[in-house]
Structure formats: C-alpha cells, structure tokens
Motif scaffolding. Structure first.
Motif, PDB file in Angstrom:
ATOM      1  N   ASP A  21       2.335  26.954 -83.275  1.00 60.26           N
ATOM      2  CA  ASP A  21       1.526  26.313 -82.229  1.00 60.26           C
ATOM      3  C   ASP A  21       0.238  27.099 -81.991  1.00 60.26           C
ATOM      4  N   SER A  31      -4.283  22.735 -76.995  1.00 63.38           N
ATOM      5  CA  SER A  31      -3.495  23.781 -76.343  1.00 63.38           C
ATOM      6  C   SER A  31      -2.153  23.966 -77.041  1.00 63.38           C
ATOM      7  N   ARG A  33       0.677  24.228 -75.631  1.00 64.60           N
ATOM      8  CA  ARG A  33       1.666  23.355 -74.996  1.00 64.60           C
ATOM      9  C   ARG A  33       1.622  21.957 -75.617  1.00 64.60           C
ATOM     10  N   THR A  34       0.416  21.450 -75.858  1.00 60.31           N
ATOM     11  CA  THR A  34       0.273  20.133 -76.485  1.00 60.31           C
ATOM     12  C   THR A  34       0.826  20.163 -77.907  1.00 60.31           C
ATOM     13  N   ARG A  37       4.476  19.986 -77.721  1.00 59.63           N
ATOM     14  CA  ARG A  37       4.917  18.628 -77.392  1.00 59.63           C
ATOM     15  C   ARG A  37       4.915  17.740 -78.646  1.00 59.63           C
TER      16      ARG A  37
END
Length: 159
Positions: A21, A31, A33-34, A37
């Motif tokens: 990531d 990001s 976090r994205t 996801r």
C-alpha cells in the motif's frame, strides 16, 4: 470522494502486481487507506506474511526456515530482510581516502601512531618503488615484515 477511473485501474494493477500500500501511495498519490480498501475489494492478501504461507510473498523464500519477526512483532521473511539490509549497507558505503600527510610522514621515517591498513599499504608501495627491502620498510613503518610481504602480495594480485 471517488477517484478517477484511470487512476483506480492503475491502483488495482499495482496491487495485483504485489506492491505494498505504501508503494502504491508513493507511485500514485492515493492514500494508503484507500489502497488497502481496494486491496480488500479485489480479494488480495495483505502484505504481511502469515505463518501458514508456504513461502514469502516478496521473493518466494521457503517457510518456516526463513520465518521470523520484525521489530513490530509482525511475521517477516528473514532472507528478504538480510537482502534489504545488505543492499542498504552497500548503498551507504563511502570509501575512505587515505591521509596523504600521514603517508608522506611515514615514507620520510616518522610514521604516525595509528595507521589505517590503506595508508600503511600506500606507504609500503611508495617505499617499494624506492627499492627498499622488506626488513628496511618494516623498520621505517614500525610494522612486521609479514605485513610488508602481505601488502606486496595483495598489490601483485590486484594489478
């Protein structure tokens, strides 16, 4: 806020290639976090290793002989860790230049109290060019004759 379709395709492609990531964030600006996801939506495993994996995900080193824990307690491949540390050490290596003043002093008969091996070998080379014997060089530089012979042999091999 959703991201552009072409950026989403690029993120999904990078994740399918096995990038972390953080690496996806560095390449695309999305990001972490994205990226996580999207990784979850694609059904891809996380980047950390699990104990039941047959091999590491980065280079395929077999487990359990290469399995260990990193500083945060996560399972990691120790072979990959050794490779990363070795590559980082090589990248940070800066060769040390010998001190010309100490070499000159030693050749003139006044060697410093501490000589680096590189400086000693340079002084031996210069005294060799003057035609001195190993015994004379060892007395001038305050080292053993064996050191002088070793430096000569090392120079012959590298030349």
């Amino acid at each position: 806020m959703p991201i552009a379709p072409e950026l989403r395709r690029k993120v999904e492609q990078l994740l399918k290639e096995g990038l972390t990531d953080l690496a996806v964030y560095r390449q695309t600006g999305v990001s972490r976090r994205t990226a996580a996801r999207y990784r979850k939506a694609l059904g891809l495993p996380g980047t950390f290793t699990r104990a039941d994996d047959p091999a590491c995900r980065r280079a395929g080193h077999p487990f359990p002989e290469n399995l260990g824990r990193n500083g945060k307690g996560h399972l990691t491949c120790m072979a990959c860790r050794r490779i990363r540390h070795r590559n980082a050490a090589r990248a940070a290596y800066v060769p040390v230049e010998p001190d010309e003043m100490s070499i000159e002093r030693a050749v003139d008969g006044d060697p410093p109290d501490y000589f680096t091996p590189r400086e000693r070998h340079a002084a031996i080379d210069r005294l060799d060019k003057r035609g001195l014997s190993a015994a004379e060089i060892s007395m001038l530089l305050r080292c053993s004759k064996r050191t002088v012979h070793y430096a000569r042999r090392k120079r012959r091999v590298s030349a």
